[in-house]
Write a protein that holds these residues in place. Sequence first.
Motif, PDB file in Angstrom:
ATOM      1  N   LEU A   1      -3.057  -9.487 -48.925  1.00  8.77           N
ATOM      2  CA  LEU A   1      -3.409  -8.136 -48.521  1.00  8.77           C
ATOM      3  C   LEU A   1      -2.153  -7.339 -48.148  1.00  8.77           C
ATOM      4  O   LEU A   1      -1.164  -7.922 -47.697  1.00  8.77           O
ATOM      5  CB  LEU A   1      -4.367  -8.179 -47.326  1.00  8.77           C
ATOM      6  CG  LEU A   1      -5.716  -8.865 -47.582  1.00  8.77           C
ATOM      7  CD1 LEU A   1      -6.515  -8.943 -46.282  1.00  8.77           C
ATOM      8  CD2 LEU A   1      -6.497  -8.122 -48.654  1.00  8.77           C
ATOM      9  N   PRO A   2      -2.182  -6.033 -48.308  1.00  7.30           N
ATOM     10  CA  PRO A   2      -1.016  -5.217 -47.925  1.00  7.30           C
ATOM     11  C   PRO A   2      -0.615  -5.395 -46.463  1.00  7.30           C
ATOM     12  O   PRO A   2       0.573  -5.351 -46.134  1.00  7.30           O
ATOM     13  CB  PRO A   2      -1.479  -3.786 -48.217  1.00  7.30           C
ATOM     14  CG  PRO A   2      -2.544  -3.936 -49.261  1.00  7.30           C
ATOM     15  CD  PRO A   2      -3.237  -5.225 -48.944  1.00  7.30           C
ATOM     16  N   ALA A   3      -1.600  -5.622 -45.593  1.00  5.45           N
ATOM     17  CA  ALA A   3      -1.326  -5.852 -44.175  1.00  5.45           C
ATOM     18  C   ALA A   3      -2.129  -7.076 -43.724  1.00  5.45           C
ATOM     19  O   ALA A   3      -3.240  -6.953 -43.194  1.00  5.45           O
ATOM     20  CB  ALA A   3      -1.701  -4.632 -43.346  1.00  5.45           C
ATOM     21  N   PRO A   4      -1.607  -8.300 -43.944  1.00  8.84           N
ATOM     22  CA  PRO A   4      -2.352  -9.515 -43.610  1.00  8.84           C
ATOM     23  C   PRO A   4      -2.707  -9.585 -42.122  1.00  8.84           C
ATOM     24  O   PRO A   4      -1.969  -9.084 -41.267  1.00  8.84           O
ATOM     25  CB  PRO A   4      -1.385 -10.644 -43.997  1.00  8.84           C
ATOM     26  CG  PRO A   4      -0.461 -10.036 -44.993  1.00  8.84           C
ATOM     27  CD  PRO A   4      -0.306  -8.613 -44.569  1.00  8.84           C
ATOM     28  N   ASP A   5      -3.825 -10.226 -41.837  1.00  8.32           N
ATOM     29  CA  ASP A   5      -4.275 -10.430 -40.472  1.00  8.32           C
ATOM     30  C   ASP A   5      -3.248 -11.262 -39.700  1.00  8.32           C
ATOM     31  O   ASP A   5      -2.621 -12.180 -40.241  1.00  8.32           O
ATOM     32  CB  ASP A   5      -5.624 -11.155 -40.489  1.00  8.32           C
ATOM     33  CG  ASP A   5      -6.203 -11.312 -39.105  1.00  8.32           C
ATOM     34  OD1 ASP A   5      -6.851 -10.371 -38.619  1.00  8.32           O
ATOM     35  OD2 ASP A   5      -5.987 -12.396 -38.509  1.00  8.32           O
ATOM     36  N   ARG A   6      -3.118 -10.942 -38.418  1.00  7.94           N
ATOM     37  CA  ARG A   6      -2.116 -11.604 -37.574  1.00  7.94           C
ATOM     38  C   ARG A   6      -2.333 -13.125 -37.518  1.00  7.94           C
ATOM     39  O   ARG A   6      -1.375 -13.903 -37.495  1.00  7.94           O
ATOM     40  CB  ARG A   6      -2.178 -11.007 -36.166  1.00  7.94           C
ATOM     41  CG  ARG A   6      -1.086 -11.512 -35.228  1.00  7.94           C
ATOM     42  CD  ARG A   6      -1.176 -10.816 -33.891  1.00  7.94           C
ATOM     43  NE  ARG A   6      -1.079  -9.365 -34.050  1.00  7.94           N
ATOM     44  CZ  ARG A   6      -1.244  -8.507 -33.046  1.00  7.94           C
ATOM     45  NH1 ARG A   6      -1.531  -8.948 -31.830  1.00  7.94           N
ATOM     46  NH2 ARG A   6      -1.135  -7.205 -33.264  1.00  7.94           N
ATOM     47  N   GLU A   7      -3.591 -13.548 -37.523  1.00  8.59           N
ATOM     48  CA  GLU A   7      -3.878 -14.988 -37.469  1.00  8.59           C
ATOM     49  C   GLU A   7      -3.325 -15.706 -38.701  1.00  8.59           C
ATOM     50  O   GLU A   7      -2.750 -16.787 -38.590  1.00  8.59           O
ATOM     51  CB  GLU A   7      -5.388 -15.206 -37.366  1.00  8.59           C
ATOM     52  CG  GLU A   7      -5.780 -16.678 -37.339  1.00  8.59           C
ATOM     53  CD  GLU A   7      -7.286 -16.884 -37.353  1.00  8.59           C
ATOM     54  OE1 GLU A   7      -7.716 -18.027 -37.570  1.00  8.59           O
ATOM     55  OE2 GLU A   7      -8.020 -15.892 -37.175  1.00  8.59           O
ATOM     56  N   TRP A   8      -3.516 -15.101 -39.868  1.00 12.17           N
ATOM     57  CA  TRP A   8      -3.008 -15.726 -41.088  1.00 12.17           C
ATOM     58  C   TRP A   8      -1.480 -15.680 -41.126  1.00 12.17           C
ATOM     59  O   TRP A   8      -0.840 -16.624 -41.609  1.00 12.17           O
ATOM     60  CB  TRP A   8      -3.600 -15.055 -42.318  1.00 12.17           C
ATOM     61  CG  TRP A   8      -5.024 -15.449 -42.573  1.00 12.17           C
ATOM     62  CD1 TRP A   8      -6.136 -14.680 -42.387  1.00 12.17           C
ATOM     63  CD2 TRP A   8      -5.478 -16.724 -43.024  1.00 12.17           C
ATOM     64  NE1 TRP A   8      -7.267 -15.400 -42.701  1.00 12.17           N
ATOM     65  CE2 TRP A   8      -6.899 -16.654 -43.097  1.00 12.17           C
ATOM     66  CE3 TRP A   8      -4.854 -17.916 -43.364  1.00 12.17           C
ATOM     67  CZ2 TRP A   8      -7.675 -17.729 -43.504  1.00 12.17           C
ATOM     68  CZ3 TRP A   8      -5.630 -18.996 -43.773  1.00 12.17           C
ATOM     69  CH2 TRP A   8      -7.024 -18.901 -43.843  1.00 12.17           C
ATOM     70  N   LEU A   9      -0.888 -14.623 -40.617  1.00 13.53           N
ATOM     71  CA  LEU A   9       0.576 -14.546 -40.561  1.00 13.53           C
ATOM     72  C   LEU A   9       1.136 -15.671 -39.697  1.00 13.53           C
ATOM     73  O   LEU A   9       2.172 -16.261 -40.025  1.00 13.53           O
ATOM     74  CB  LEU A   9       1.013 -13.189 -40.010  1.00 13.53           C
ATOM     75  CG  LEU A   9       0.817 -11.983 -40.930  1.00 13.53           C
ATOM     76  CD1 LEU A   9       1.164 -10.698 -40.196  1.00 13.53           C
ATOM     77  CD2 LEU A   9       1.662 -12.111 -42.191  1.00 13.53           C
ATOM     78  N   ALA A  10       0.454 -15.982 -38.616  1.00 16.25           N
ATOM     79  CA  ALA A  10       0.908 -17.042 -37.723  1.00 16.25           C
ATOM     80  C   ALA A  10       0.831 -18.412 -38.388  1.00 16.25           C
ATOM     81  O   ALA A  10       1.585 -19.328 -38.031  1.00 16.25           O
ATOM     82  CB  ALA A  10       0.074 -17.031 -36.444  1.00 16.25           C
ATOM     83  N   ARG A  11      -0.071 -18.539 -39.360  1.00 20.11           N
ATOM     84  CA  ARG A  11      -0.252 -19.833 -40.035  1.00 20.11           C
ATOM     85  C   ARG A  11       0.454 -19.921 -41.380  1.00 20.11           C
ATOM     86  O   ARG A  11       0.453 -20.965 -42.023  1.00 20.11           O
ATOM     87  CB  ARG A  11      -1.753 -20.083 -40.230  1.00 20.11           C
ATOM     88  CG  ARG A  11      -2.529 -20.187 -38.926  1.00 20.11           C
ATOM     89  CD  ARG A  11      -4.025 -20.045 -39.132  1.00 20.11           C
ATOM     90  NE  ARG A  11      -4.576 -21.069 -40.009  1.00 20.11           N
ATOM     91  CZ  ARG A  11      -5.831 -21.087 -40.438  1.00 20.11           C
ATOM     92  NH1 ARG A  11      -6.671 -20.122 -40.057  1.00 20.11           N
ATOM     93  NH2 ARG A  11      -6.254 -22.039 -41.228  1.00 20.11           N
ATOM     94  N   ALA A  12       1.063 -18.830 -41.820  1.00 19.13           N
ATOM     95  CA  ALA A  12       1.639 -18.774 -43.172  1.00 19.13           C
ATOM     96  C   ALA A  12       2.704 -19.837 -43.404  1.00 19.13           C
ATOM     97  O   ALA A  12       2.805 -20.412 -44.494  1.00 19.13           O
ATOM     98  CB  ALA A  12       2.218 -17.385 -43.425  1.00 19.13           C
ATOM     99  N   GLU A  13       3.493 -20.132 -42.370  1.00 13.10           N
ATOM    100  CA  GLU A  13       4.557 -21.126 -42.544  1.00 13.10           C
ATOM    101  C   GLU A  13       3.997 -22.494 -42.898  1.00 13.10           C
ATOM    102  O   GLU A  13       4.595 -23.237 -43.698  1.00 13.10           O
ATOM    103  CB  GLU A  13       5.395 -21.217 -41.267  1.00 13.10           C
ATOM    104  CG  GLU A  13       6.581 -22.164 -41.402  1.00 13.10           C
ATOM    105  CD  GLU A  13       7.445 -22.186 -40.148  1.00 13.10           C
ATOM    106  OE1 GLU A  13       8.443 -22.942 -40.135  1.00 13.10           O
ATOM    107  OE2 GLU A  13       7.127 -21.464 -39.173  1.00 13.10           O
TER     108      GLU A  13
END
Length: 400
Positions: free
Chosen positions: A78-90
């Motif tokens: 998504l153009p602006a991913p949800d903060r929860e998914w950003l925290a798990r992206a690594e």
Amino acid sequence: MKIVDEGAKFVFHQDEIDYRFNDSHPFNQQRLVLTCDLLRKAGALPDEAVISPRSATEEELGYVHSKEYIQAVQALSLPAPDREWLARAESYGLTSEDTPYFTRMHEITARVVGGSLKAAELVMSGETSHALHLGGGLHHAFSGKGAGFCVYNDASVAIASIRAKYGARVLYIDTDVHHGDGVQWTFYTDPDVCTFSIHETGKYLFPGSGGVDERGDGLGYGCNFNLPMEPYTEDASWLECFEESLRRVVAAFKPDVIVSQHGCDAHAYDPLSHIHCSMNIYARMPQIIHRLAHEHCEGRWIALGGGGYDIWRVVPRAWSLLWLEMSGHPLGASVEADGLLPLPQDWLDEWGPQSPKQLPGTWLDNPASWESMPRRDEITEKNRRTLQLTTLHLPPETVG
């Protein structure tokens, strides 16, 4: 045996160049544009040979990738991913310098996977014997993690689809200079998928795996073969090890179809490896695979792209040579007869001014003009010992 093929299919759509991470990333799909333009200017890519890819479904991606990982890729697209998914992206390998997430990542990569599925369908349905999808070959992605510039593993998904729909025994051949780890580990216990990878030794190069002792596990033991070559290996040694081992592997495994990955980053010009081969190996390896496909698989051959980071001087020529061989175009025989046959002048005129380095003017290189490798004999001998170890457990009757 003279091989004459007609009707090979070239799976491609302009949208595939959208698989890109950022402007400075070494994985640059502009190389697809350069390759297609070279083939068209050479008169070797007729419109009727070109087939558009489709998109892979979530069910098809699920042949290899976990549901959670697919959801993560979708969320980070998504153009602006949800903060929860950003925290798990690594944890999904999608924040690294190699494989950072990008907008529309799922949509674009699902189309890449669909291109390889389309190539497999064309061959397995009998519509054609050979199909090429240069946009594919993303061989480093794992079930739940992206890696090495690869988000989804199209090669593994295509192989898994062939197994599920046709029950065919698949030989996967990986000629990328980096070990084909994602495909290897996906099928490491499967006795009906044989993986074969020739690459620079993982002692010095990503991903660090691909040793001769990685032979498979459980029922799949003995169905995995690695040829880790020494840094600064040249044409003669690379091809000696490749041809002898592959010939024996094919005879022992008896595949129904070959799926090959054609990364072209073992060239001396490539900035991400230490192998010192010329364009000669990219003319010769497809010839070897082509012949083996006809000898053992009734011609069934699906080929994919892969790595290659000198997108101007190396990739267009290497991938064009692959298509010339697959399609049986007479230009391939002309290049074999005269490796210094000139490239189309209109291609050089168009792209030469944009290339950061002077484009080569001929289809093949002239390695005799290159600086000689000082440890050539030592490197050749080490590679021969590796060849012996790789083929050690093959039945003796397959020799010769």
